[in-house]
Design an enzyme around this catalytic site. Structure first.
Site, PDB file in Angstrom:
ATOM      1  N   GLN A 114       0.841  -1.193   0.000  1.00 57.40           N
ATOM      2  CA  GLN A 114       0.000   0.000   0.000  1.00 57.40           C
ATOM      3  C   GLN A 114       0.878   1.245   0.000  1.00 57.40           C
ATOM      4  OE1 GLN A 114      -1.755   0.831   3.779  1.00 57.40           O
ATOM      5  NE2 GLN A 114      -3.747   1.240   2.921  1.00 57.40           N
ATOM      6  N   GLU A 232      -9.213  -1.834   5.807  1.00 56.20           N
ATOM      7  CA  GLU A 232      -8.053  -2.111   6.634  1.00 56.20           C
ATOM      8  C   GLU A 232      -8.442  -2.141   8.102  1.00 56.20           C
ATOM      9  OE1 GLU A 232      -4.940   0.789   6.166  1.00 56.20           O
ATOM     10  OE2 GLU A 232      -3.481  -0.448   7.214  1.00 56.20           O
TER      11      GLU A 232
END
Lengths: 395, 372
Positions: A114, A232
């Site tokens: 990410q 997340e």
């Protein structure tokens, strides 16, 4: 109704096993076949590894396959891809992107990272300064990312970059899928307080990304990134983790194995943390039961908040419990691990690593703001940067 | 350690039936059990008996947990838990927990159709004659069966006794604990109301001297039945605590969103926002824990679920009530504002049916985390 569904799922699993006997089929071949049979994640659409069913049916499929001795991936290596990239690509990706990326992501052939945080954009993520400039059918990217977990193992990165510096900062961002093997991508290890380098710094110099790897419209990056972050923050992995999963299991295990270490004061602390950990588990379970889609809301922040605090308190308690052994540390040598192991290592490592839990994926302070503002409807924090163009983000 | 994913197969959400039940209870309490009406119980008034009759008989809540063949609604503990959430939300001064949950549970264990039918219809209100502080793991009888077959002994701080028509009295014999039925107007029993910390669940001291009784359970099953009733009570009290906590949070959020100081809404200060965010998270956790305890009523994991529920939810309810007082500032200290009703109920509930420490000690045995 569920019974018919279960019969159908059982038939599909049996067909898969009959056509691809796990005893004679290679693991990757089997996993690809499982994906193509719609049994990878049943809540994904047909043709993309799923059957469009409610996600509560997934554990049943997993159980049947495990019982048949079918091979599986090491999910721990794929946390970021499965938990964040996949739902984002499903929600915002083009059909072509979904077909290209989801299968190797799920089988574990391609690991994801990410590329969000930057030295100047932490909690204030919308302040990212990495620039992407359009050049015909490609974008040219320059900038620096940081705190990128296992970038050194990743094949693809979810990249947030500024494409329009003239508009207010939230409006000038675009979301890309970045090939980590492309020229101009440089990954440098970033050593952390545990001694190892699970994170990296990623430098992007004239990296060319085809426009076909843009997710969502130009300028829509903030909204897309938001989907990634919300995913997340919900408890990843198991839909129904068993009791004593995670850090409480480690500490309870030490307590059971080492009667010589037990004291009344530590017992009282342990029992209260056990109750809190079980409460957090049930809260996560209830949240998952409430999730009708793959678009978690701000409520997931509460589970992350609780789990971070508990991991820190429990790992701290374990060092106290270990007493003299708590002063030993396995190894300070700089290494680059393959995966993020939150409950691995020795007690000292766990204690230090757990400090990251309340920082990564949204600090606990930001999460409290999110709950206060989006769940309870309290006034938003005053901002010094509203309306300021992204070119010179106020920090 | 059991490795099964406890709770994975239990629904922790609210069903449509439960939501409908909640609406009917809330509608009645909204008009008949306002904070102003409840406050008067501290000065000897209150909605008391008439409100209870409406809930018990008109809404048929007295027989909620009683099977249909004994004249009840045949509902599960999940529905009773939703009723308790609402009773907690309004700090309702009614004996639903003591009569319709704990006494009904003991009566069902006794298998006495007459007693359960009368409790179910609301003709009788019952109370189990143990101190309110008694948890399922800490029960020992304070009353004994005399040589002449009558009952003798003192039991302090019994909840629901003032409202009761019948008392279910655990009584010791040489062979063990029996369960007896005593009419509340028996000349051999004296029920002395106690000025209570929480007057919305006022307790009473009992003195039995030669009380006539009918034996419901002998010494082979009496103790199990009493512990089972207390365990179910502990599991479901958690839902009342969730109602109390949720109400405190809502009251506080609503107040702070309109209260202004320093030219700003007080709810906009980050120090306040973060406290409310933490409180919300804990109330939601308490809800999950309480839902699990209610759903686990027929499950082998009930002892763990009930002790977890009391250890956790009792603390969250007290925290919510204390935050409610503090974050309201001066008005939270006043008699006319309802924060004190919640504080007194939450604190008394924390001591009820076994305190957090007792339940954690019990959990230590159940989940194999021994003390030494």
């Amino acid at each position: 109704m569920d019974e018919t569904l279960r019969t159908d799922l059982r038939t599909r699993v049996e067909e898969l096993l009959a056509e691809h006997d796990p005893a004679t089929t290679g693991p990757l071949e089997f996993l690809r076949a499982r994906f193509d049979a719609g049994l990878a994640w049943v809540h994904f659409p047909g043709g993309l590894g799923g059957l469009g069913l409610p996600r509560r049916h997934q554990p049943f499929v997993a159980e049947l396959l495990a019982a048949a001795g079918a091979p599986d991936r090491d999910r721990r290596r794929l946390t970021i891809g499965l938990g964040m990239a996949a739902p984002t690509i499903l929600a915002y990706g083009t059909e072509e992107q979904q077909r290209r990326f989801l299968r190797p992501l799920w089988t574990g052939e391609e690991v994801w990272c990410q590329l969000f945080s930057e030295p100047g954009a932490g909690s204030d993520l919308a302040a990212v300064a990495t620039r992407a400039s359009r050049d015909g059918d490609t974008w040219v990217v320059n900038g620096q990312k940081v705190w990128t977990s296992v970038a050194h193992k990743a094949r693809w990165g979810m990249l947030l970059a500024r494409t329009d510096p003239a508009v207010p900062k939230h409006a000038g961002l675009t979301y890309f899928l970045c090939d980590m093997t492309a020229p101009g991508v440089e990954v440098r290890p970033l050593r952390q307080l545990t001694g190892e380098a699970e994170f990296d710094e990623v430098f992007l110099s004239d990296v060319r990304i085809p426009d076909a790897h843009r997710v969502g419209a130009a300028g829509e990056g903030w909204r897309v990134a938001h989907a990634t972050l919300m995913n997340e923050r919900i408890a990843l992995g198991d839909l129904a983790p068993p009791r004593e999963s995670g850090m409480i299991g480690v500490v309870a295990g030490t307590w059971r194995d080492r009667p010589d270490l037990r004291t009344p004061g530590l017992h009282a602390k342990l029992l209260w943390l056990w109750a809190e950990a079980e409460a957090a588990r049930l809260t996560g379970l209830r949240l998952h039961q409430k999730l009708e889609s793959d678009h978690p809301g701000p409520e997931g922040s509460a589970v992350k908040l609780a789990l971070a605090r508990l991991a820190q308190q429990l790992s701290g308690l374990e060092l106290e419990l270990l007493g003299a052994d708590g002063l030993r540390y396995a190894d300070w040598t700089m290494t680059q691990p393959d995966l993020v192991e939150l409950t691995g290592g020795d007690a000292g490592y766990r204690y230090l690593r757990a400090k990251g839990n309340s920082i990564e994926g949204g600090t606990s302070e930001i999460l409290r703001n999110i709950i206060a503002e989006r769940v309870l409807g309290l006034p938003r924090e005053p901002r010094a940067d509203s309306g300021v163009a992204g070119q010179e983000p106020a920090r | 350690m059991n490795s099964r994913a406890q709770g994975a197969d239990l629904d922790l959400l609210y069903s449509d039936v439960e939501d409908a039940l909640r609406e009917s209870v809330r509608a009645l309490l909204s008009s008949r059990c306002t904070a102003q009406q409840v406050t008067t119980v501290y000065d000897g008034g209150g909605p008391g008996g008439r409100l209870w009759r409406s809930l018990a008989v008109d809404l048929e809540l007295a027989g909620l947990l009683v099977p249909e063949e004994h004249g009840g609604a045949g509902a599960s503990a999940r529905e009773a838990a939703v009723v308790l959430e609402e009773l907690g939300r309004f700090v309702a001064p009614v004996p639903f927990l003591t009569s319709s949950v704990i006494s009904v549970s003991a009566a069902l264990a006794a298998g006495d159709g007459t007693v359960t039918a009368r409790l179910a219809s609301g003709e009788w209100t019952g109370a189990l004659a143990v101190p309110l502080t008694t948890g399922p793991a800490s029960f020992t009888p304070a009353v004994r069966v005399d040589a002449d077959g009558t009952l003798r002994g003192r039991v302090a701080v019994v909840a629901g006794a003032i409202e009761a028509d019948v008392l279910l009295v655990p009584a010791a014999t040489a062979a063990g604990t029996e369960l007896h039925l005593v009419m509340a107007d028996d000349p051999g029993i004296r029920i002395t109301p106690v000025v209570s910390l929480d007057m919305t669940r006022q307790v009473a001291d009992l003195e039995l001297s030669g009380a006539a009784s009918r034996r419901l359970l002998d010494s082979s099953t009496g103790e199990t039945a009493v512990r089972g009733a207390l365990r179910l009570g502990a599991a479901l009290l958690a839902s009342e605590q969730v109602g109390v906590a949720d109400s405190c949070l809502q009251l506080t959020v609503d107040y702070l969103r309109q209260r202004r100081q320093f030219g700003r809404v007080v709810a906009g200060f980050q120090a306040v926002k973060h406290r409310l965010a933490d409180l919300w998270a804990q109330v939601e956790s308490a809800r999950a824990v309480a839902r699990y305890a209610a759903a686990a009523a027929g499950d082998p994991d009930l002892p763990v679920a009930a002790s977890l529920a009391q250890a956790y939810c009792s603390e969250v309810a007290v925290l919510a009530a204390e935050e409610c007082v503090q974050l309201h500032g001066g008005i939270g200290m006043t008699w006319e504002y309802p924060a004190h009703l919640y504080l007194k109920r939450a604190k008394a509930d924390q001591l009820a049916l076994g305190n957090a420490a007792a339940h954690l000690t019990h959990l230590a045995e159940l989940v194999n985390l021994p003390s030494g």
